[in-house]
Write an enzyme that holds these catalytic residues in place. Structure first.
Site, PDB file in Angstrom:
ATOM      1  N   HIS A 454       0.916  -1.263   0.036  1.00 20.06           N
ATOM      2  CA  HIS A 454      -0.037  -0.088   0.041  1.00 20.06           C
ATOM      3  C   HIS A 454       0.859   1.477   0.039  1.00 20.06           C
ATOM      4  CE1 HIS A 454      -3.815  -2.214   1.189  1.00 20.06           C
ATOM      5  NE2 HIS A 454      -3.842  -1.858  -0.098  1.00 20.06           N
ATOM      6  N   ARG A 561     -25.861  21.381  -5.787  1.00 19.88           N
ATOM      7  CA  ARG A 561     -26.910  21.054  -4.739  1.00 19.88           C
ATOM      8  C   ARG A 561     -26.861  22.254  -3.686  1.00 19.88           C
ATOM      9  NH1 ARG A 561     -24.958  15.490  -5.318  1.00 19.88           N
ATOM     10  NH2 ARG A 561     -26.809  13.699  -5.375  1.00 19.88           N
ATOM     11  N   ARG A 597     -29.506  23.742  -8.876  1.00 19.13           N
ATOM     12  CA  ARG A 597     -30.791  23.134  -8.514  1.00 19.13           C
ATOM     13  C   ARG A 597     -31.261  23.812  -7.235  1.00 19.13           C
ATOM     14  NH1 ARG A 597     -30.996  17.120  -6.371  1.00 19.13           N
ATOM     15  NH2 ARG A 597     -30.216  17.799  -4.369  1.00 19.13           N
ATOM     16  N   GLU A 697     -37.541  12.631 -10.864  1.00 24.20           N
ATOM     17  CA  GLU A 697     -37.054  11.346  -9.813  1.00 24.20           C
ATOM     18  C   GLU A 697     -38.215  10.864  -9.013  1.00 24.20           C
ATOM     19  OE1 GLU A 697     -34.620  13.740  -7.279  1.00 24.20           O
ATOM     20  OE2 GLU A 697     -35.526  15.740  -7.116  1.00 24.20           O
ATOM     21  N   ASN A 720     -31.010   8.370  -7.878  1.00 22.31           N
ATOM     22  CA  ASN A 720     -31.066   7.937  -6.555  1.00 22.31           C
ATOM     23  C   ASN A 720     -32.580   8.173  -5.940  1.00 22.31           C
ATOM     24  OD1 ASN A 720     -28.435   8.161  -7.070  1.00 22.31           O
ATOM     25  ND2 ASN A 720     -28.342  10.585  -6.034  1.00 22.31           N
ATOM     26  N   ASP A 721     -33.211   9.056  -6.197  1.00 22.90           N
ATOM     27  CA  ASP A 721     -34.698   9.246  -5.810  1.00 22.90           C
ATOM     28  C   ASP A 721     -35.571   8.399  -6.552  1.00 22.90           C
ATOM     29  OD1 ASP A 721     -34.683  10.763  -3.402  1.00 22.90           O
ATOM     30  OD2 ASP A 721     -33.974  12.449  -4.517  1.00 22.90           O
ATOM     31  N   ARG A 731     -34.052   5.182   0.227  1.00 24.55           N
ATOM     32  CA  ARG A 731     -32.755   5.187  -0.244  1.00 24.55           C
ATOM     33  C   ARG A 731     -31.738   4.790   0.946  1.00 24.55           C
ATOM     34  NH1 ARG A 731     -31.843  11.029  -3.074  1.00 24.55           N
ATOM     35  NH2 ARG A 731     -29.859  10.992  -2.548  1.00 24.55           N
ATOM     36  N   CYS A 768     -28.230  12.685 -13.367  1.00 23.19           N
ATOM     37  CA  CYS A 768     -27.205  13.133 -12.430  1.00 23.19           C
ATOM     38  C   CYS A 768     -27.055  12.050 -11.157  1.00 23.19           C
ATOM     39  CB  CYS A 768     -27.428  14.538 -11.928  1.00 23.19           C
ATOM     40  SG  CYS A 768     -28.959  14.703 -11.263  1.00 23.19           S
TER      41      CYS A 768
HETATM   42  C1  PEP Z   1     -31.030  12.141  -7.119  1.00 30.10           C
HETATM   43  O1  PEP Z   1     -31.966  11.820  -6.483  1.00 30.10           O
HETATM   44  O2  PEP Z   1     -30.500  10.943  -7.786  1.00 30.10           O
HETATM   45  C2  PEP Z   1     -30.202  13.187  -6.925  1.00 30.10           C
HETATM   46  C3  PEP Z   1     -29.322  13.589  -7.973  1.00 30.10           C
HETATM   47  O3  PEP Z   1     -30.417  14.062  -6.233  1.00 30.10           O
HETATM   48  P1  PEP Z   1     -30.189  13.946  -4.565  1.00 30.10           P
HETATM   49  O4  PEP Z   1     -29.211  12.849  -4.586  1.00 30.10           O
HETATM   50  O5  PEP Z   1     -29.390  15.294  -4.142  1.00 30.10           O
HETATM   51  O6  PEP Z   1     -31.477  13.719  -3.875  1.00 30.10           O
HETATM   52 MG    MG Z   2     -32.994  13.546  -5.529  1.00 33.33          MG
END
Ligand code: PEP
Ligand code: MG
Length: 830
Positions: A454, A561, A597, A697, A720-721, A731, A768
């Site tokens: 390492h 964000r 955003r 989302e 993600n959402d 999540r 994203c």
């Molecule tokens: C998402 O929901 O994929 C996203 C990019 O927004 P956040 O993770 O900030 O909710």
């Molecule tokens: Mg989101």
């Protein structure tokens, strides 16, 4: 980290509950107790002052959860809150959960990094698991009968899975650490066995046992899990293995150089192992780690000795945590993961049990007990046939020495180098290497070590040339002697002559130019082999992130964000403050696109100073994102004014989160138009043509994407959402991580529908969510027709590289196959 306070009438009971919880989470969650009273005649009772002190001892801004047994425990806890400042009080939660089950559920949930709301929900729902087990979950009434009990037992049955390791280096330190961390998120008892090597089954929560399975590429593992979440645990481990532990073998830069005969070729030339490329010519500085001699002696109070060892381990963990953050920021997340493995080593229950047993049973001092168990682990690594795993001994020794040094009261070795030098040492630990300043340390020369240690990995990332395994006679040179290193050929020269210096200097120049070229690749556009260009942008939260993003090759910011700006303040940030931040980011981007955003608070990101005092039962389904802004029009207007003002002369677009209806988009646009009108009246400039987009989302947004596409200029898919809402899987809840997975065919089809609707309406669509950073998925995303991807800054270069290896035709074929799969697992396998 969220911490817990256990309040009980009985000290023994509290200690027992804490012991149970600690066993589950391996001390990752701070837990204090306030139990019993100072009355030898009648020690049962609770004391508000004790509760207050316990809260203070583990207080954390993330939240403190207080779990109480009965009666006056609740009153004492309530009274203790009175002693706290209002700010502190706002972060302390008295939990009405069952005492034992609730504490354990809360500890496990907190250790998994959940929000305080989730931890409370887990604690409060803790009886349900037991009730389900006993077959009484319908009404929670104890009507258990032999049959019901049997049903419960069968629910606990053991599940197993056989998986083949695919990544090139097998379960080496980092994947082993990921394996242990993932397994530890589940309550089930998980064991793993290397079928190919015929090993016995070992516990999945022991980093050492998992690593010493010697699991290599092509080996088959048998993983068994027993418990209520057994299936989820196996699915998560399967995902990890199928996903190659997130490693891209093609990107592994490790050059395996066989140790060579150490024979002087020319005068003063020594041959070692080239572990990190580049040329260094500089005076040497000897580095010697502080020698530690361990004397074994008899201890009378073994409990205190055990506590002394635990305290040293705690300090070691804090030091490693600091090193981890430093490495993460300065070097990279893959290198930081080395220290994750160090932390897991110190949390290994088997190692701790062994050390404790030695102290308690043999009455020996902590240093001697610790040294013995660390030596045993190091030996077990040595005995493996696998050279790569043998090299992990460095890590074991490094972390073991750290604890010993703390036990002996020694300060860390001084690695301050004031003038540019080459470091000469018998060996350097990964921790030593991570602390080196590449401005001052021009090269590393050691008599031990190998290209895959390492320390070598870190040296490569820091760009410090290193030649390891050189003949020990080099150690005889005096401090200040000029030496030269060629990290590629693995050669070192003591006092090189002028001609050699000249040759090496020329090679150094050529090397540097090549390096600069390579770095420039990250700044090249990502174009597929058949000529499709995909803009790669960055997801950021701050001005600092913007700088990192640009230096990593971002072509703009696809997601700012803004909520983090609001979290950094004690009250709503004013228009001027916001304007400064947005303008500063735009300046860093030098006219590259910046997608801002609008505030996405709510869900797991509540804005403390805007709390209405009303607790939402389901914050993710509550007043979040655009809903919050429309409920707070004044706040929204200030926010929009700042964004609009920043748009003057800059390439800014606006992105609305959490859209579920057309009405929301229209309402937001009405407010935007009002703010634009006001600015016009005030003759304040802004970009009249600023594009407005929405996050896709929610499933609702996908369903009406054709209608929404008529209202805006672009879509950005937040997987993600979208995954959590499509799959109805939180999540943040690891127990449903297999559901809230963007590779679920249901989610992939939602992405496809969104892209089709956007393109039918002639608007562009980006993605994203975290999914975009996973280069295994890149062909699917390209094949689905996404026009742009936005990822964390570290992921930009590998993503660009991946795109340049694909053709759109291949990508479309893979995407179309992916859409036909029947599970996320088979999409991954594909
Ligand atoms: C998402 O929901 O994929 C996203 C990019 O927004 P956040 O993770 O900030 O909710
Ligand atoms: Mg989101």
């Amino acid at each position: 980290m969220i911490s817990l306070v256990i309040v009980s009438h009985s000290k023994q009971l509290a200690l027992g509950v804490r012991e149970l919880a600690v066993q589950m989470v391996h001390e990752r969650v701070p837990i204090a107790i306030a139990a019993g009273i100072e009355d030898p005649e009648n020690p049962l009772g609770t004391d508000a002052m004790q509760v207050y002190e316990a809260i203070i001892s583990v207080f954390s801004d993330a939240g403190v959860l207080v779990l109480m047994d009965l009666g006056s425990a609740v009153m004492s806890a309530e009274m203790a809150l009175e002693f706290l400042s209002p700010e502190q009080r706002a972060k302390v939660y008295l939990c009405s959960s069952p005492f034992v089950e609730g504490t354990i559920a809360a500890a496990v949930s907190a250790a998994a990094g959940n929000s305080i709301q989730t931890v409370i929900a887990e604690a409060q729902g803790a009886l349900l698991a037991k009730a389900t087990l006993l077959g009484v979950s319908d009404n929670l009434k104890p009507h258990a009968c032999p049959m019901a009990r049997k049903r419960g037992v069968s629910a606990e049955k053991t599940r197993e899975i056989r998986l083949t390791i695919k990544n090139r280096l097998g379960l080496h330190a980092r994947p082993a650490a990921q394996f242990v961390a993932t397994a530890s998120r589940y309550q089930s008892q998980i064991q793993v066995q290397n079928l190919t090597r015929g090993t016995a089954a070992v516990r999945s929560d022991s980093i050492n046992q998992v690593a010493t399975l010697g699991a290599r590429q092509g080996h088959e593992l048998l993983i068994t899990a027993t418990g209520t979440d057994a299936q989820a645990a196996l699915t998560a481990l399967q995902a990890l293995i199928v996903n190659n532990f997130g490693e891209d073998d093609r990107l592994i830069k490790v050059r395996r150089v066989a140790p060579q005969e150490v024979t002087p070729a020319t005068e003063g030339e020594l041959l070692g192992i080239g572990a990190s490329g580049g040329i260094a010519i500089a005076p040497v500085v000897h580095y010697e780690s502080v020698p530690m001699s361990i004397v074994q002696y008899r201890i009378e109070n073994v409990e205190i000795e055990w506590q002394r060892l635990q305290a040293a381990i705690q300090i070691a963990k804090q030091e490693i945590q600091g090193l981890l953050s430093h490495t993460y920021v300065q070097i990279g997340d893959a290198e930081a993961a080395i220290f994750d493995a160090h932390l897991l080593f110190l949390e290994d229950p088997l190692l701790l049990e062994a050390a404790r047993k030695r102290i308690i049973e043999q009455h020996i001092n902590a240093e001697a007990a610790w040294q013995t168990v660390v030596d045993e682990v190091a030996n077990s690594y040595y005995q493996l046939e696998d050279a790569y795993l043998q090299e992990r001994v460095d890590d074991v020794v490094d972390v073991g020495r750290r604890v010993l040094r703390i036990l002996l009261g020694n300060a860390p070795a001084n690695l301050e180098i004031t003038t540019p030098s080459i470091i000469l040492a018998t060996d350097l630990t990964p921790s030593d290497t991570a602390r080196l300043d590449p401005q001052k340390v021009l090269g590393i020369c050691t008599t031990f070590g190998s290209a895959t240690s390492h320390s070598a990995i870190i040296a490569r990332t820091l760009g410090i040339p290193a030649v390891l395994g050189v003949d020990a006679k080099i150690l005889k040179v005096e401090n200040g002697t000029l030496i030269a290193l060629d990290g590629e050929s693995g050669k070192a020269w003591i006092t090189p002559n002028a001609k050699l210096v000249e040759t090496l200097e020329a090679k150094r120049q050529a090397w540097q130019t090549a390096q600069e070229e390579a770095q420039k690749q990250a700044h090249q556009p990502a174009i597929t082999l058949d000529g499709q260009r995909i803009p790669i942008l960055a997801n950021i939260s701050s001005i600092a992130d913007a700088q990192v993003a640009i230096s990593n090759g971002a072509e703009g910011v696809g997601l700012l964000r803004t909520e983090f700006l609001y979290f950094d303040c004690d009250s709503v940030p004013g228009e001027e403050k916001q304007l400064t931040v947005y303008q500063s980011i735009a300046k860093v981007l030098e006219n590259r696109p910046l997608i801002i955003r609008t505030l996405d608070v709510g869900g797991d990101k509540p804005l403390p100073y805007m709390s209405t005092g009303v607790t939402e039962a389901n914050p993710f389904l509550g007043v979040r994102g655009i809903r919050f802004c429309l409920e707070n029009p004044q706040l929204f207007k200030t926010h929009l004014r700042a964004i609009l003002r920043a748009s003057a002369g800059n390439n800014i677009k606006i992105l609305l989160p959490m859209i579920a209806t057309l009405a929301e988009v229209r309402a937001a646009k009405v407010i935007l138009a009002q703010v634009q009108g006001e600015l016009r009246q005030e003759e304040i400039p802004f970009d009249e043509n600023m594009e407005v987009g929405i996050m896709i989302e929610t499933p609702a947004a996908v369903a009406i994407a054709d209608q929404l596409a008529k209202e805006v200029q672009f879509f950005s898919i937040g997987t993600n959402d979208l995954s959590q809402y499509v799959m109805a899987g939180d999540r943040n809840n690891p127990r449903v991580a297999n559901l809230a997975d963007a590779l679920q065919p249901a989610v992939l089809r939602m992405i496809q529908q969104t892209v089709q609707a956007a393109h039918a309406a002639n608007i562009w669509v980006g993605l994203c969510g975290e999914l975009a950073a996973d280069i295994m998925i890149t062909p699917i995303l390209l094949g689905l027709g996404l026009d742009e991807l936005s990822v964390n800054p570290q992921a930009i270069a590998p993503l660009k590289q991946e795109i340049t290896r694909l053709t759109m035709t291949q990508a479309q074929a893979i995407a179309s196959l992916a859409l036909q799969q029947d599970s996320a697992t088979s999409v991954r396998a594909l």
